[in-house]
Design a protein around this motif. Sequence first.
Motif, short mmCIF file in Angstrom:
data_model
loop_
_atom_site.label_atom_id
_atom_site.label_comp_id
_atom_site.label_asym_id
_atom_site.label_seq_id
_atom_site.Cartn_x
_atom_site.Cartn_y
_atom_site.Cartn_z
N GLY A 22 -6.18 46.28 6.77
CA GLY A 22 -6.59 45.15 7.59
C GLY A 22 -5.95 45.14 8.97
N SER A 25 -7.61 47.63 11.25
CA SER A 25 -9.06 47.47 11.43
C SER A 25 -9.33 46.48 12.54
CB SER A 25 -9.71 46.99 10.12
OG SER A 25 -11.03 46.55 10.34
N GLY A 26 -10.05 46.91 13.55
CA GLY A 26 -10.38 46.02 14.66
C GLY A 26 -11.18 44.82 14.21
N GLN A 27 -12.10 45.03 13.28
CA GLN A 27 -12.94 43.93 12.80
C GLN A 27 -12.10 42.88 12.07
OE1 GLN A 27 -16.17 45.14 10.26
NE2 GLN A 27 -16.89 43.06 9.92
N ASP A 28 -11.20 43.33 11.19
CA ASP A 28 -10.36 42.38 10.46
C ASP A 28 -9.42 41.63 11.38
OD1 ASP A 28 -11.55 43.02 8.11
OD2 ASP A 28 -9.87 44.11 7.24
N TRP A 30 -9.93 41.00 14.52
CA TRP A 30 -10.73 40.07 15.31
C TRP A 30 -11.04 38.81 14.50
CZ3 TRP A 30 -12.26 38.39 19.78
CH2 TRP A 30 -13.41 37.62 19.89
N MET A 31 -11.40 38.97 13.23
CA MET A 31 -11.69 37.82 12.37
C MET A 31 -10.45 36.94 12.19
SD MET A 31 -14.11 39.49 9.39
CE MET A 31 -14.07 37.94 8.46
N THR A 32 -9.28 37.57 12.19
CA THR A 32 -8.04 36.83 11.96
C THR A 32 -7.56 36.10 13.20
OG1 THR A 32 -7.36 38.43 10.26
CG2 THR A 32 -5.63 37.05 11.22
N TYR A 34 -9.38 35.68 16.40
CA TYR A 34 -10.25 35.18 17.46
C TYR A 34 -10.13 33.67 17.63
CZ TYR A 34 -13.81 32.99 14.51
OH TYR A 34 -14.46 32.17 13.64
#
Length: 283
Positions: A22, A25-28, A30-32, A34
């Motif tokens: 996590g 991971s850029g996506q994880d 970002w979700m955390t 943003y």
Amino acid sequence: MSAATVAVRTGLHRGRIEFRQGVTSGQDLWMTLYFPVFALVVMFFLRGRTVPGTDFSLGAQAVPGILGMNVVLVGLVAVAMVLTMDREDGTLLRAKATPNGVLGYVVGKVVSRAGMTVLGLLVPLLPSAFLFDGLRLGDAAAWLTLTWVLALGLVAVLPLGIVLGSLFESVQGLSVVTLAGMALMGVSGVFYPVTALPEWLQWIAQVFPIYWLGLGLRSALLPDALVMAEIGESWRHLETVGVLGAWAVLGLLLAPPVLRRMARRESGARMAARREKALRRPM
């Protein structure tokens, strides 16, 4: 060694691996991050405004509430989304086929999401020390309060995330949970003192853990003079423990039977049907 103990140890190992994945991971990430980053930017532009009746920055007053809301988003909504996605791609079905696999799966998810939630709390605190004046980030007692509030808050929201993820069969279905969370954010004192709201909205806010997480974090990070902006002019630590504890008990009682029921209903045919439905979904 019992099978359950092996499953828990496996889940702890899995949770550590998923947490490492996590944080890389850029996506994880970002979700955390943003939401707190966006909210901190908004509050930075409001730093010139003050809490009514004081000379304390409204932006600094909102920081603990923003962090509390992020705990709910990452610790509840994200857990529900991950559980729902794992149903769609067959991860949960494979866990079901392993002895005590569901137990190990749950332990792994709780560990990894708890780690991401703590990360989502700590990372915004660093720029807050430079963006806002008056936060008690150098006080050891503040960090002690922050620790027990965060620990109790995680126990309150993580099981509820598992319950919600067990009830919804698709990520799209969880959109109603996100909308409800945003609505609660508006009435839970995240961006403005809850005492400025009508009394009936104050009562609604106090039913849910978002308000109490924010209150506990405010008691840790804000100066004691700001207690005058709270309901009853008190940090209400006992009430915070009571309400968050009640949500934790409710979640811990509901999560195991709901998850077991959902796992019993999982099958290869149901997973294939969901996958086919997703492929037919308009892009």
